[in-house]
Design a protein around this motif. Sequence first.
Motif, PDB file in Angstrom:
ATOM      1  N   ALA A   1       0.703  -1.317  -0.083  1.00  0.00           N
ATOM      2  CA  ALA A   1      -0.106  -0.035  -0.001  1.00  0.00           C
ATOM      3  C   ALA A   1       0.714   1.231   0.138  1.00  0.00           C
ATOM      4  CB  ALA A   1      -0.959   0.067   1.130  1.00  0.00           C
ATOM      5  N   ASP A   2       2.217   0.953  -0.008  1.00  0.00           N
ATOM      6  CA  ASP A   2       2.999   2.359   0.097  1.00  0.00           C
ATOM      7  C   ASP A   2       3.323   2.767  -1.257  1.00  0.00           C
ATOM      8  OD1 ASP A   2       4.966   4.268   0.457  1.00  0.00           O
ATOM      9  OD2 ASP A   2       6.397   2.883   1.610  1.00  0.00           O
ATOM     10  N   PRO A   3       2.953   4.001  -1.810  1.00  0.00           N
ATOM     11  CA  PRO A   3       3.109   4.637  -3.112  1.00  0.00           C
ATOM     12  C   PRO A   3       4.636   4.973  -3.190  1.00  0.00           C
ATOM     13  CG  PRO A   3       1.909   6.234  -1.616  1.00  0.00           C
ATOM     14  CD  PRO A   3       1.811   4.944  -0.947  1.00  0.00           C
ATOM     15  N   GLU A   4       5.344   5.163  -2.129  1.00  0.00           N
ATOM     16  CA  GLU A   4       6.740   5.603  -2.368  1.00  0.00           C
ATOM     17  C   GLU A   4       7.681   4.261  -2.656  1.00  0.00           C
ATOM     18  OE1 GLU A   4       7.696   8.508  -1.847  1.00  0.00           O
ATOM     19  OE2 GLU A   4       5.375   9.026  -1.579  1.00  0.00           O
ATOM     20  N   GLN A   5       7.199   3.219  -2.484  1.00  0.00           N
ATOM     21  CA  GLN A   5       8.090   2.128  -3.051  1.00  0.00           C
ATOM     22  C   GLN A   5       7.840   1.659  -4.416  1.00  0.00           C
ATOM     23  OE1 GLN A   5       9.887   0.137  -1.029  1.00  0.00           O
ATOM     24  NE2 GLN A   5       9.389   0.967   0.687  1.00  0.00           N
ATOM     25  N   HIS A   6       8.709   1.049  -4.996  1.00  0.00           N
ATOM     26  CA  HIS A   6       8.929   0.743  -6.490  1.00  0.00           C
ATOM     27  C   HIS A   6       7.760  -0.353  -6.776  1.00  0.00           C
ATOM     28  CE1 HIS A   6       9.990  -1.062 -10.266  1.00  0.00           C
ATOM     29  NE2 HIS A   6      10.761  -0.171 -10.367  1.00  0.00           N
ATOM     30  N   TRP A   7       6.995  -0.072  -7.706  1.00  0.00           N
ATOM     31  CA  TRP A   7       6.118  -1.113  -8.303  1.00  0.00           C
ATOM     32  C   TRP A   7       6.217  -2.464  -8.167  1.00  0.00           C
ATOM     33  CZ3 TRP A   7       5.562  -4.172 -12.331  1.00  0.00           C
ATOM     34  CH2 TRP A   7       6.306  -4.151 -13.544  1.00  0.00           C
ATOM     35  N   GLY A   8       7.302  -2.782  -8.757  1.00  0.00           N
ATOM     36  CA  GLY A   8       7.750  -4.227  -8.411  1.00  0.00           C
ATOM     37  C   GLY A   8       7.783  -4.717  -6.979  1.00  0.00           C
TER      38      GLY A   8
ATOM     39  N   ALA B   1       3.019   2.262 -12.938  1.00  0.00           N
ATOM     40  CA  ALA B   1       4.077   1.685 -13.574  1.00  0.00           C
ATOM     41  C   ALA B   1       4.159   1.926 -14.918  1.00  0.00           C
ATOM     42  CB  ALA B   1       4.092   0.334 -13.408  1.00  0.00           C
ATOM     43  N   GLY B   2       3.233   2.431 -15.603  1.00  0.00           N
ATOM     44  CA  GLY B   2       3.278   2.948 -17.172  1.00  0.00           C
ATOM     45  C   GLY B   2       2.445   2.009 -18.097  1.00  0.00           C
ATOM     46  N   LEU B   3       1.527   1.309 -17.556  1.00  0.00           N
ATOM     47  CA  LEU B   3       0.796   0.211 -18.212  1.00  0.00           C
ATOM     48  C   LEU B   3      -0.711   1.089 -18.436  1.00  0.00           C
ATOM     49  CD1 LEU B   3       1.233  -3.089 -16.370  1.00  0.00           C
ATOM     50  CD2 LEU B   3       2.298  -2.494 -18.469  1.00  0.00           C
TER      51      LEU B   3
ATOM     52  N   GLY C   1       8.915   2.244 -14.704  1.00  0.00           N
ATOM     53  CA  GLY C   1       8.873   0.537 -14.546  1.00  0.00           C
ATOM     54  C   GLY C   1       9.913   0.052 -15.198  1.00  0.00           C
ATOM     55  N   ASP C   2      10.640   0.628 -15.900  1.00  0.00           N
ATOM     56  CA  ASP C   2      11.712  -0.119 -16.585  1.00  0.00           C
ATOM     57  C   ASP C   2      13.154   0.261 -16.452  1.00  0.00           C
ATOM     58  OD1 ASP C   2      12.376  -2.201 -18.673  1.00  0.00           O
ATOM     59  OD2 ASP C   2      12.372  -0.500 -20.046  1.00  0.00           O
ATOM     60  N   ASP C   3      13.330   0.834 -15.240  1.00  0.00           N
ATOM     61  CA  ASP C   3      14.678   1.154 -14.666  1.00  0.00           C
ATOM     62  C   ASP C   3      15.795   0.272 -14.084  1.00  0.00           C
ATOM     63  OD1 ASP C   3      13.396   1.387 -12.487  1.00  0.00           O
ATOM     64  OD2 ASP C   3      13.740   3.527 -12.273  1.00  0.00           O
ATOM     65  N   GLY C   4      14.845  -0.714 -13.909  1.00  0.00           N
ATOM     66  CA  GLY C   4      15.801  -1.991 -13.186  1.00  0.00           C
ATOM     67  C   GLY C   4      16.362  -1.600 -11.766  1.00  0.00           C
ATOM     68  N   SER C   5      15.644  -0.319 -11.168  1.00  0.00           N
ATOM     69  CA  SER C   5      16.059  -0.256  -9.753  1.00  0.00           C
ATOM     70  C   SER C   5      15.715  -1.163  -8.656  1.00  0.00           C
ATOM     71  CB  SER C   5      15.413   1.490  -9.589  1.00  0.00           C
ATOM     72  OG  SER C   5      14.070   1.441  -9.660  1.00  0.00           O
TER      73      SER C   5
END
Length: 241
Positions: A81-88, A136-138, A231-235
């Motif tokens: 539920a944390d929007p600060e975290q990366h989507w993955g 994430a960009g979808l 969503g594609d930066d590999g972070s």
Amino acid sequence: MSTSTVPRRRGPRRAVSEAKILDAALRLLDQGGPVAASVRRIAAEVGVAPNAIYTYFPDKAAVLRALAERLLGGVDHDVFADPEQHWGVRVEALALELRATLTAHPGAVGLLVGGPLDGPSSMALNERLLQLFADAGLGPAAAAQASYLLMVYVFGSVSREVAGVHEGGPLPPEPERAAARRAELSTVPVDRFPLTAAAAVTMAGSTSTEQYLWGLRRILVGLSAVAGPDGDDGSSGAVAR
């Protein structure tokens, strides 16, 4: 003494509640699977007459739907539920918590796999997933497809994992399940199935956390390929692996 100062007599305290009914239903599911969670047995577990259950739920199916709702509602928090975290990272956190919740209650897995997920908790979870994938960009269609793909993977994997627990009861620890599977595979004729025999050790861990994460991360890698730049930066370790 005026009537306004006369203490009111309290009515009888309710002997049962929705929460107690669902607690009892879950205990019965854990002990004996869905067959064990009849209205009569739930009532006996709570210590009331069956008619008391019908005050809250019209039938057994309604009890089980409410229980499925409770299980799903309990995972919509923390990292997911944390929007600060990366989507993955958020998707992986949800998938792991769903697996932990369901494998803790093998008898309840069929409620989510075989029943309609259209209650408030289910809809809220799906809404958050759609928003997560949108962030994430979808696009809307891809986000819906990604949400469906994720839930099918989670429920399918967990269903396979608890498949041996037919009559309820706890799921054996992963090492025990792997050892039992290795024993089964050790009898495979090497001359007829050489590849299976060679892969026996890996196959024995097919329902392990490691395998679960392996498949989940392959899905996330695929989704990152069609997501936007963020969503594609590999972070995220969950996406990049």
